[in-house]
Enzyme design. Structure first.
Site, PDB file in Angstrom:
ATOM      1  N   ASP A  39      -2.735  -1.991   4.003  1.00 23.01           N
ATOM      2  CA  ASP A  39      -4.110  -2.504   4.074  1.00 23.01           C
ATOM      3  C   ASP A  39      -4.221  -3.996   3.761  1.00 23.01           C
ATOM      4  O   ASP A  39      -5.302  -4.559   3.810  1.00 23.01           O
ATOM      5  CB  ASP A  39      -5.030  -1.699   3.132  1.00 23.01           C
ATOM      6  CG  ASP A  39      -4.626  -1.816   1.667  1.00 23.01           C
ATOM      7  OD1 ASP A  39      -3.868  -2.732   1.319  1.00 23.01           O
ATOM      8  OD2 ASP A  39      -5.094  -0.990   0.863  1.00 23.01           O
ATOM      9  N   TYR A  89       1.423 -11.737   0.018  1.00 23.01           N
ATOM     10  CA  TYR A  89       2.632 -11.316  -0.710  1.00 23.01           C
ATOM     11  C   TYR A  89       3.755 -12.349  -0.633  1.00 23.01           C
ATOM     12  O   TYR A  89       4.698 -12.293  -1.422  1.00 23.01           O
ATOM     13  CB  TYR A  89       3.127  -9.951  -0.205  1.00 23.01           C
ATOM     14  CG  TYR A  89       2.430  -8.801  -0.893  1.00 23.01           C
ATOM     15  CD1 TYR A  89       2.996  -8.164  -1.991  1.00 23.01           C
ATOM     16  CD2 TYR A  89       1.186  -8.362  -0.468  1.00 23.01           C
ATOM     17  CE1 TYR A  89       2.348  -7.125  -2.639  1.00 23.01           C
ATOM     18  CE2 TYR A  89       0.521  -7.321  -1.107  1.00 23.01           C
ATOM     19  CZ  TYR A  89       1.116  -6.711  -2.195  1.00 23.01           C
ATOM     20  OH  TYR A  89       0.471  -5.688  -2.846  1.00 23.01           O
TER      21      TYR A  89
HETATM   22  P1  NAD Z   1      -2.024   7.019  -8.146  1.00 21.70           P
HETATM   23  O1  NAD Z   1      -0.913   7.142  -9.119  1.00 21.70           O
HETATM   24  O2  NAD Z   1      -3.424   6.902  -8.640  1.00 21.70           O
HETATM   25  O3  NAD Z   1      -1.979   8.286  -7.178  1.00 21.70           O
HETATM   26  C1  NAD Z   1      -0.840   8.776  -6.605  1.00 21.70           C
HETATM   27  C2  NAD Z   1      -0.831  10.291  -6.673  1.00 21.70           C
HETATM   28  O4  NAD Z   1       0.369  10.753  -6.037  1.00 21.70           O
HETATM   29  C3  NAD Z   1      -0.808  10.881  -8.097  1.00 21.70           C
HETATM   30  O5  NAD Z   1      -1.884  11.732  -8.291  1.00 21.70           O
HETATM   31  C4  NAD Z   1       0.535  11.595  -8.173  1.00 21.70           C
HETATM   32  O6  NAD Z   1       0.501  12.779  -8.946  1.00 21.70           O
HETATM   33  C5  NAD Z   1       0.795  11.906  -6.708  1.00 21.70           C
HETATM   34  N1  NAD Z   1       2.173  12.214  -6.372  1.00 21.70           N
HETATM   35  C6  NAD Z   1       3.296  11.649  -6.848  1.00 21.70           C
HETATM   36  N2  NAD Z   1       4.386  12.181  -6.266  1.00 21.70           N
HETATM   37  C7  NAD Z   1       3.934  13.112  -5.381  1.00 21.70           C
HETATM   38  C8  NAD Z   1       4.570  13.990  -4.463  1.00 21.70           C
HETATM   39  N3  NAD Z   1       5.897  14.019  -4.328  1.00 21.70           N
HETATM   40  N4  NAD Z   1       3.806  14.819  -3.720  1.00 21.70           N
HETATM   41  C9  NAD Z   1       2.462  14.795  -3.843  1.00 21.70           C
HETATM   42  N5  NAD Z   1       1.801  13.977  -4.693  1.00 21.70           N
HETATM   43  C10 NAD Z   1       2.535  13.137  -5.444  1.00 21.70           C
HETATM   44  O7  NAD Z   1      -1.664   5.792  -7.217  1.00 21.70           O
HETATM   45  P2  NAD Z   1      -2.599   4.768  -6.432  1.00 21.70           P
HETATM   46  O8  NAD Z   1      -2.611   3.471  -7.159  1.00 21.70           O
HETATM   47  O9  NAD Z   1      -3.876   5.376  -6.057  1.00 21.70           O
HETATM   48  O10 NAD Z   1      -1.720   4.514  -5.122  1.00 21.70           O
HETATM   49  C11 NAD Z   1      -1.295   5.573  -4.301  1.00 21.70           C
HETATM   50  C12 NAD Z   1      -0.248   5.104  -3.342  1.00 21.70           C
HETATM   51  O11 NAD Z   1      -0.829   4.339  -2.307  1.00 21.70           O
HETATM   52  C13 NAD Z   1       0.822   4.193  -3.963  1.00 21.70           C
HETATM   53  O12 NAD Z   1       2.058   4.452  -3.353  1.00 21.70           O
HETATM   54  C14 NAD Z   1       0.351   2.825  -3.600  1.00 21.70           C
HETATM   55  O13 NAD Z   1       1.361   1.874  -3.638  1.00 21.70           O
HETATM   56  C15 NAD Z   1      -0.114   3.104  -2.208  1.00 21.70           C
HETATM   57  N6  NAD Z   1      -0.984   2.103  -1.608  1.00 21.70           N
HETATM   58  C16 NAD Z   1      -0.503   1.531  -0.489  1.00 21.70           C
HETATM   59  C17 NAD Z   1      -1.241   0.607   0.171  1.00 21.70           C
HETATM   60  C18 NAD Z   1      -0.656  -0.014   1.384  1.00 21.70           C
HETATM   61  O14 NAD Z   1      -1.081  -1.084   1.775  1.00 21.70           O
HETATM   62  N7  NAD Z   1       0.345   0.585   2.020  1.00 21.70           N
HETATM   63  C19 NAD Z   1      -2.493   0.253  -0.307  1.00 21.70           C
HETATM   64  C20 NAD Z   1      -2.957   0.858  -1.458  1.00 21.70           C
HETATM   65  C21 NAD Z   1      -2.195   1.816  -2.097  1.00 21.70           C
HETATM   66  C1  G6P Z   2      -2.583  -4.205  -1.476  1.00 18.23           C
HETATM   67  C2  G6P Z   2      -1.318  -3.818  -0.783  1.00 18.23           C
HETATM   68  C3  G6P Z   2      -0.857  -2.459  -1.240  1.00 18.23           C
HETATM   69  C4  G6P Z   2      -0.726  -2.411  -2.719  1.00 18.23           C
HETATM   70  C5  G6P Z   2      -1.999  -2.833  -3.383  1.00 18.23           C
HETATM   71  C6  G6P Z   2      -1.690  -3.005  -4.850  1.00 18.23           C
HETATM   72  O1  G6P Z   2      -3.630  -3.406  -1.059  1.00 18.23           O
HETATM   73  O2  G6P Z   2      -1.437  -3.789   0.608  1.00 18.23           O
HETATM   74  O3  G6P Z   2       0.350  -2.165  -0.615  1.00 18.23           O
HETATM   75  O4  G6P Z   2      -0.408  -1.110  -3.154  1.00 18.23           O
HETATM   76  O5  G6P Z   2      -2.431  -4.066  -2.880  1.00 18.23           O
HETATM   77  O6  G6P Z   2      -2.826  -3.069  -5.529  1.00 18.23           O
HETATM   78  P1  G6P Z   2      -2.913  -2.850  -7.090  1.00 18.23           P
HETATM   79  O7  G6P Z   2      -4.353  -3.131  -7.296  1.00 18.23           O
HETATM   80  O8  G6P Z   2      -2.518  -1.408  -7.339  1.00 18.23           O
HETATM   81  O9  G6P Z   2      -2.000  -3.815  -7.726  1.00 18.23           O
HETATM   82 MN    MN Z   3       0.422  -2.825   1.487  1.00 13.15          MN
END
Ligand code: NAD
Ligand code: G6P
Ligand code: MN
Length: 447
Positions: free
Chosen positions: A176, A270
């Site tokens: 995102d 980043y």
């Molecule tokens: P969070 O810790 O609040 O939530 C993650 C959830 O995943 C937890 O409830 C945990 O219990 C669960 N989990 C862990 N291992 C699991 C498995 N094997 N199977 C099912 N559930 C499992 O984390 P968050 O801050 O909300 O972020 C969630 C994910 O999204 C992270 O990997 C974060 O980096 C990612 N993210 C990516 C982007 C992106 O741009 N790609 C943007 C935002 C968040």
């Molecule tokens: C952006 C990136 C994500 C990352 C997030 C981290 O949205 O695209 O990949 O997980 O920032 O945000 P945080 O608020 O958890 O540091």
């Molecule tokens: Mn990202």
């Protein structure tokens, strides 16, 4: 493929139902039912207790706004993945406890400690790979026609691993960050949002550049954007940024410094970690990192709002809102469901999209999204500076996946030491050896 108005409704599973991003997605789905109708919404998580808190609030939201949607929150993969059209994955293997370690070990050694960058990102990668592949396997077993849109980080390493381990799977890795930046670009030039922009962008995940940005009439917006970014980065301020945390403010502003290094393109935020690691470390508190901030803000706010909704028995005045993260993933589902061929970014095998980069590199480029998935668009040649950076960083990501596949200590040490932000192989080894102990419940045993 569905046709708009044909009455077809979709079943969506959020894997990582306990994620802090889940309420935003639920809100976006509910606001968009006219464009993307739902018959079922399910949550899956391995931490049932954490997920339940969000599920209870979601149940109230659904009862008030769309009682016809069937809802289930479960830790049972069979129940979760059966009869699903789209899986939205956002798991964090090891949760914030392990993110904390990813950030603090490198910082102890004077190296950037970051969720997806450098040693922290690699460490997280080795935990995420089996978690995400596990989700893909469940999807293929219980709903083989479904698509997975995966946000789970570090998306670059996860995407490289799924390219190798499940090349024919219907998983699309996404991010995102460029989306949020493009919303900012639209604001800078006085347009509504990213959907009013056309663009060209290339690189790796969290490691890319815009070469062109136009409005929908084809007018070149780069001169105005460059002028703005050279002074302010992507920082807007005012009402637009009233909820933005201080560390993100610094990141958006620092895009001005990254831009200065290549004024022909506009950078992903980043890149600051790679261009200015010394400055980033100087401004870091090794005892209070981004994980602590997230726990004090986002995590706390999300779970206290869920608690409030449950206590009051209504979500009518909830402060949960759709955001760039949630609207992007729902827009992608809609593009696939209705074969719209909308131009959107994805993290996919290069296969010529960047002509002078290894075809097997996993890159981030615009694609046309339709019912058969993403069709990559050719971005041409990467300039010398970008090509050099991409090749080095892609090797880091490939070595990390090699290490996971081969259980190889040496490959992982090479990945750490090749990383631009790690000063030398000795520091790389010191960090690695500490990380092996910290990750003993997650990583394969390295030989
Ligand atoms: P969070 O810790 O609040 O939530 C993650 C959830 O995943 C937890 O409830 C945990 O219990 C669960 N989990 C862990 N291992 C699991 C498995 N094997 N199977 C099912 N559930 C499992 O984390 P968050 O801050 O909300 O972020 C969630 C994910 O999204 C992270 O990997 C974060 O980096 C990612 N993210 C990516 C982007 C992106 O741009 N790609 C943007 C935002 C968040
Ligand atoms: C952006 C990136 C994500 C990352 C997030 C981290 O949205 O695209 O990949 O997980 O920032 O945000 P945080 O608020 O958890 O540091
Ligand atoms: Mn990202």
């Amino acid at each position: 493929m569905a046709k708009r108005g044909d009455g077809k409704k979709f079943s969506v599973l959020i894997a990582g139902g306990g994620s802090t991003y889940t309420p935003g997605i639920v809100l976006t789905l509910l606001n968009g039912l006219d464009k993307f109708p739902l018959r079922k919404l399910k949550f899956y998580d391995i931490d049932g207790e954490r997920q339940e808190k969000i599920a209870e609030a979601t149940e109230i939201l659904l009862k008030e706004r769309a009682p016809e949607i069937e809802f289930l929150a479960t830790t049972d993969p069979e129940k979760a993945f059966t009869d699903v059209d789209f899986v939205m994955a956002q798991i964090r293997v090891g949760k914030y406890a392990m993110r904390d370690v990813d950030e603090k070990i490198p910082l102890k050694h004077g190296v950037v400690g970051q969720e997806t960058t450098g040693p922290g990102g690699i460490a997280y990668g080795l935990r995420s790979i089996p978690g995400v592949i596990g989700l893909v396997k469940y999807m293929e077993k219980y709903s083989p026609d479904a698509w997975m849109l995966n946000y789970s980080n570090p998306a670059a390493i996860v995407a490289e691993a799924t390219r190798r381990e499940c090349p024919n799977s219907k998983i699309i890795n996404i991010c995102d960050m460029p989306i949020g930046i493009m919303d900012r670009m639209a604001e800078i030039v006085g347009l509504k949002d990213r959907n009013e922009l056309d663009f060209r962008y290339y690189g790796l995940n969290h490691f890319g550049w815009w070469t062109d940005v136009w409005d929908k009439e084809g007018n070149n917006l780069m001169p105005e954007l460059k002028e703005y970014v050279s002074k302010n980065g992507y920082w807007i301020g005012g009402d637009y940024d009233k909820g933005t945390e201080a560390s993100w403010e610094a990141t958006f502003k620092m895009a001005a410094d990254t831009f200065a290094l290549d004024p022909t393109t506009l950078p992903n935020t980043y890149l600051k970690y790679y261009m200015y690691p010394t400055q980033v470390v100087e401004h870091s508190d090794p005892h209070h990192t981004r994980t602590d901030e997230v726990r004090e803000h986002r995590e706390k706010n999300v779970f206290s709002e869920c608690k409030r909704i449950v206590k009051e028995g209504t979500a009518k005045d909830t402060n949960f809102v759709p955001d760039d993260h949630s609207t992007y993933i729902v827009d992608l589902c809609e593009a696939i469901a209705y074969n719209t061929h909308q131009r959107m970014l994805a993290i996919i095998p290069n296969e010529g999209a960047i002509s002078n980069i290894d075809p097997t590199a996993t890159v981030e480029v615009p694609c046309l999204f339709g019912s058969n998935g993403p069709e990559r668009l050719a971005m041409g040649e990467a300039a010398q500076y970008q090509a050099g950076m991409i090749t080095e960083q892609n090797s880091v990501e490939k070595l990390a996946v090699d290490a996971w596949q081969q259980h190889s200590y040496t490959k992982l040490w090479q990945a750490f030491s090749l990383c631009k932000i790690v000063p030398d192989a000795k520091v790389a080894k010191d960090i690695l050896d500490e990380m092996i102990i910290a990750n003993k419940d997650y990583w394969p045993e390295l030989k």
